[in-house]
Design an enzyme around this catalytic site. Sequence first.
Site, mmCIF file in Angstrom:
data_model
loop_
_atom_site.group_PDB
_atom_site.id
_atom_site.type_symbol
_atom_site.label_atom_id
_atom_site.label_comp_id
_atom_site.label_asym_id
_atom_site.label_seq_id
_atom_site.Cartn_x
_atom_site.Cartn_y
_atom_site.Cartn_z
ATOM 1 N N CYS A 67 -1.064 -4.708 -1.526
ATOM 2 C CA CYS A 67 -1.451 -4.769 -2.935
ATOM 3 C C CYS A 67 -0.621 -5.817 -3.669
ATOM 4 O O CYS A 67 -1.143 -6.610 -4.455
ATOM 5 C CB CYS A 67 -1.296 -3.402 -3.585
ATOM 6 S SG CYS A 67 -1.919 -3.326 -5.276
ATOM 7 N N CYS A 88 -2.225 5.344 -3.504
ATOM 8 C CA CYS A 88 -2.971 5.559 -4.739
ATOM 9 C C CYS A 88 -4.440 5.868 -4.499
ATOM 10 O O CYS A 88 -5.062 6.572 -5.285
ATOM 11 C CB CYS A 88 -2.812 4.355 -5.668
ATOM 12 S SG CYS A 88 -3.573 2.821 -5.071
#
Length: 369
Positions: A101, A199
């Site tokens: 990410c 997440c």
Amino acid sequence: MKVLAAMSGGVDSAVAAARAVEAGHEVVGVHLALSRMPGTLRTGSRGCCTIEDSMDAQRAANIIGIPYYVWDFSERFKLDVVDDFIAEYSAGRTPNPCMRCNERIKFAALLEKALSLGFDAVCTGHYASILTDADGNRELHRAAAWAKDQSYVLGVLTAEQLEHAMFPLGDTPSKADVRAEATRRGLAVANKPDSHDICFIPDGDTRGWLADKVGAAEGDILDRSGNKLGTHPGAHAFTVGQRKGLNIGYPADDGKPRFVLEVRPKTNEVVVGPKEALDVSELAGSKYSWAGLGPLGAEEPFDCDVQIRAHADPVPATAQLRDGELVITPREPLGGVAPGQTAVVYIGTRVLGQCTIDRTVSAVPAPVA
């Protein structure tokens, strides 16, 4: 400078944005919408980037007094992070989605868009520091508070990305100081719990999530000599170093517990053995990068420290470029190193670079069949 503040909805990014404003920069806040599940709320969630998080980020931006936007990066996130995570596990590797990410979203896609819109830097709430050497080259360093240091997950940043990165929290002594500062600033996120776990798997059930995505097929559990010890529900559910969930049903000959040593996705096999067989004497990866200027003469071994997990301690090692790989040799064997993990190389507090681990060399040879 014109600064784009990435605001996750947490206390760290909110205080980082406020500090950038106080430093005299022209700041705009942006929240990255990474999921296309509009009903996702924090209730029962342990991740980040929910609707509630975007609202928290907007309230913080309003108090700080900066413009605020939500940018939809969900498609890029799915391709570069979620799909990569599935592919890596399917290949028997253990990926770190936070590294991907940072590499592909926050400091690639986001930075690319920021620069195209005329911003000079992207500001985040990571605990890390950027220092400048005598020649003006920017270097990535550990944060002042090692307990909260996040330089490991930023080890994928390149020299160009460091030129446009800003980490206002790098010199902060503790997270408690950041929360106290948020309270003084009137930010409602001052006592908001930290996000953790993956997440996009908010319930924390990675095994169940992967089974739903890639399917599960029964396979064999083998010892290091190739003897069948039992079966498993799907190789993707296992990672190197895992002890629980093997369900072999009987102890090893020496009575000691067994650990996952290798995952073979092509044959759907899991290899187990004693804990000492997890120790590796060498690790290497062909996907490497330098966080700033690379070392001179890296084809020869140089002293460094290596860290293989975000919260692991660094260990003394030597490293060198050899046959297209960054090869790292720890002074003492490292335990539980899995292909797909990221090895970050430090010299002192400086992050020198990183590699995705492709292969390891066991410190304990397998028994001859």
